[in-house]
Design a protein around this motif. Structure first.
Motif, short mmCIF file in Angstrom:
data_model
loop_
_atom_site.label_atom_id
_atom_site.label_comp_id
_atom_site.label_asym_id
_atom_site.label_seq_id
_atom_site.Cartn_x
_atom_site.Cartn_y
_atom_site.Cartn_z
N GLY A 114 -1.15 19.99 24.45
CA GLY A 114 0.05 19.36 25.11
C GLY A 114 -0.19 17.64 24.71
O GLY A 114 0.32 16.76 25.73
N ASP A 115 -0.91 17.36 23.93
CA ASP A 115 -1.18 16.05 23.60
C ASP A 115 -1.67 15.80 22.23
O ASP A 115 -1.97 16.78 21.52
CB ASP A 115 -2.25 15.27 24.39
CG ASP A 115 -2.28 13.84 24.45
OD1 ASP A 115 -1.61 13.24 23.99
OD2 ASP A 115 -3.45 13.50 24.56
N CYS A 116 -1.22 14.47 21.46
CA CYS A 116 -1.54 14.38 20.16
C CYS A 116 -1.61 12.98 20.14
O CYS A 116 -0.87 12.13 20.62
CB CYS A 116 -0.43 14.75 19.16
SG CYS A 116 -0.82 14.65 17.53
N ILE A 117 -2.76 12.24 19.56
CA ILE A 117 -3.16 10.97 19.55
C ILE A 117 -2.53 9.99 18.47
O ILE A 117 -2.31 9.03 18.56
CB ILE A 117 -4.54 10.67 19.51
CG1 ILE A 117 -5.13 9.44 20.06
CG2 ILE A 117 -5.13 11.09 18.22
CD1 ILE A 117 -5.02 9.32 21.67
N MET A 118 -2.07 10.87 17.36
CA MET A 118 -1.82 9.96 16.31
C MET A 118 -0.38 9.21 16.59
O MET A 118 -0.01 8.11 16.30
CB MET A 118 -1.11 11.02 15.18
CG MET A 118 -0.93 10.22 13.86
SD MET A 118 -2.21 9.28 13.27
CE MET A 118 -1.46 8.52 11.79
N PRO A 119 0.59 9.72 17.58
CA PRO A 119 1.84 9.10 17.85
C PRO A 119 1.63 7.67 18.50
O PRO A 119 2.43 6.64 18.71
CB PRO A 119 2.76 9.89 18.48
CG PRO A 119 2.33 11.21 18.25
CD PRO A 119 0.92 11.46 17.88
N ARG A 120 0.53 7.43 19.38
CA ARG A 120 -0.07 6.53 20.08
C ARG A 120 -0.98 5.28 19.43
O ARG A 120 -0.82 4.39 19.54
CB ARG A 120 -0.72 6.95 21.38
CG ARG A 120 0.33 7.68 22.23
CD ARG A 120 -0.05 7.86 23.75
NE ARG A 120 -1.46 8.73 23.77
CZ ARG A 120 -1.61 9.72 23.71
NH1 ARG A 120 -0.50 10.55 23.53
NH2 ARG A 120 -2.78 10.29 23.87
N GLU A 121 -1.84 6.45 18.55
CA GLU A 121 -3.00 5.37 18.30
C GLU A 121 -3.13 5.28 16.60
O GLU A 121 -4.02 4.50 16.08
CB GLU A 121 -4.23 5.86 18.78
CG GLU A 121 -4.06 5.68 20.10
CD GLU A 121 -5.76 5.82 20.87
OE1 GLU A 121 -6.68 5.72 20.27
OE2 GLU A 121 -5.62 6.00 22.04
N GLY A 122 -2.48 6.06 15.90
CA GLY A 122 -2.44 6.03 14.62
C GLY A 122 -1.44 4.90 14.04
O GLY A 122 -0.61 4.30 14.73
N ILE A 123 -1.99 4.02 13.01
CA ILE A 123 -1.39 3.02 12.40
C ILE A 123 -1.03 3.04 10.98
O ILE A 123 -1.37 4.03 10.21
CB ILE A 123 -1.99 1.82 12.42
CG1 ILE A 123 -3.33 1.82 11.62
CG2 ILE A 123 -2.74 1.51 13.90
CD1 ILE A 123 -4.06 0.27 11.39
N PHE A 124 -0.04 2.44 10.35
CA PHE A 124 0.52 2.57 9.01
C PHE A 124 0.40 1.26 8.64
O PHE A 124 0.83 0.01 9.00
CB PHE A 124 1.82 3.20 9.04
CG PHE A 124 2.19 4.25 9.79
CD1 PHE A 124 2.15 5.52 8.89
CD2 PHE A 124 2.30 4.73 10.97
CE1 PHE A 124 1.81 6.87 9.17
CE2 PHE A 124 2.56 5.87 11.58
CZ PHE A 124 2.30 6.89 10.69
N THR A 125 0.13 0.99 7.28
CA THR A 125 -0.10 -0.17 6.54
C THR A 125 0.69 0.04 5.17
O THR A 125 1.06 1.02 4.65
CB THR A 125 -1.47 -0.27 6.20
OG1 THR A 125 -1.95 0.64 5.53
CG2 THR A 125 -2.30 -0.53 7.54
N LYS A 126 0.90 -1.22 4.52
CA LYS A 126 1.16 -1.31 3.08
C LYS A 126 0.19 -2.03 2.40
O LYS A 126 -0.66 -2.67 2.84
CB LYS A 126 2.59 -2.05 2.89
CG LYS A 126 2.70 -3.30 3.37
CD LYS A 126 3.73 -4.00 3.13
CE LYS A 126 3.78 -5.56 3.30
NZ LYS A 126 5.19 -6.19 3.48
#
Length: 143
Positions: A114-126
């Motif tokens: 019932g939870d996933c951390i990627m949507p809150r704490e994952g980041i994206f870079t170029k």
């Protein structure tokens, strides 16, 4: 000071990322050989080992790459970095372009706990400066 714990790549979309010892990064592309690479703002994804530990504490057995992140780090509070922050290792430079993302429907981890951390704490870079990253390399916030 941060450290790269794992480098993860998938040659096709929709399959789990596999750990590799090193990756090649290109400007206007991202990670060479990764199915999610391309000329857009989400070229390389990162997630902190500390975030994965939070999900492990919920009873999940998770390896680095389980959240489809390209780079798993240790020692950096990735989700607290402002957009535009640059990360580097003396050769490669990445720039933070997005914090978090919308979780796709059918996420196996979300269904389990019932939870996933990627949507809150994952980041994206170029990629700003191309080069090679290796597991165990440092990755630091640049001035």
């Amino acid at each position: 000071m941060g450290k790269i714990i794992s480098l993860n790549i998938s040659r096709e979309k929709g399959v789990n990322k596999e750990p590799v010892e090193s990756i090649e990064l290109q400007v206007d592309h991202g990670m060479v050989g990764d199915a999610h690479a391309g000329d857009w703002h989400r070229q390389v994804s990162l997630l902190a080992e500390e975030s994965i530990d939070f999900m492990r504490a919920k009873g999940l057995e998770l390896e680095p790459g389980a959240f489809a992140e390209n780079i798993t780090t240790e020692g950096l509070e990735l989700a607290k970095l402002p957009l535009g922050t640059r990360l580097g290792n003396g050769q490669v430079v990445l720039e933070v372009t997005q914090i978090g993302k919308k979780c796709h429907h059918g996420c196996a981890i979300f269904k389990q706990v019932g939870d996933c951390i990627m949507p809150r704490e994952g980041i994206f870079t170029k990629v700003i400066v191309p080069g090679t990253l290796r597991r165990g390399d440092s990755l630091d916030i640049l001035p």
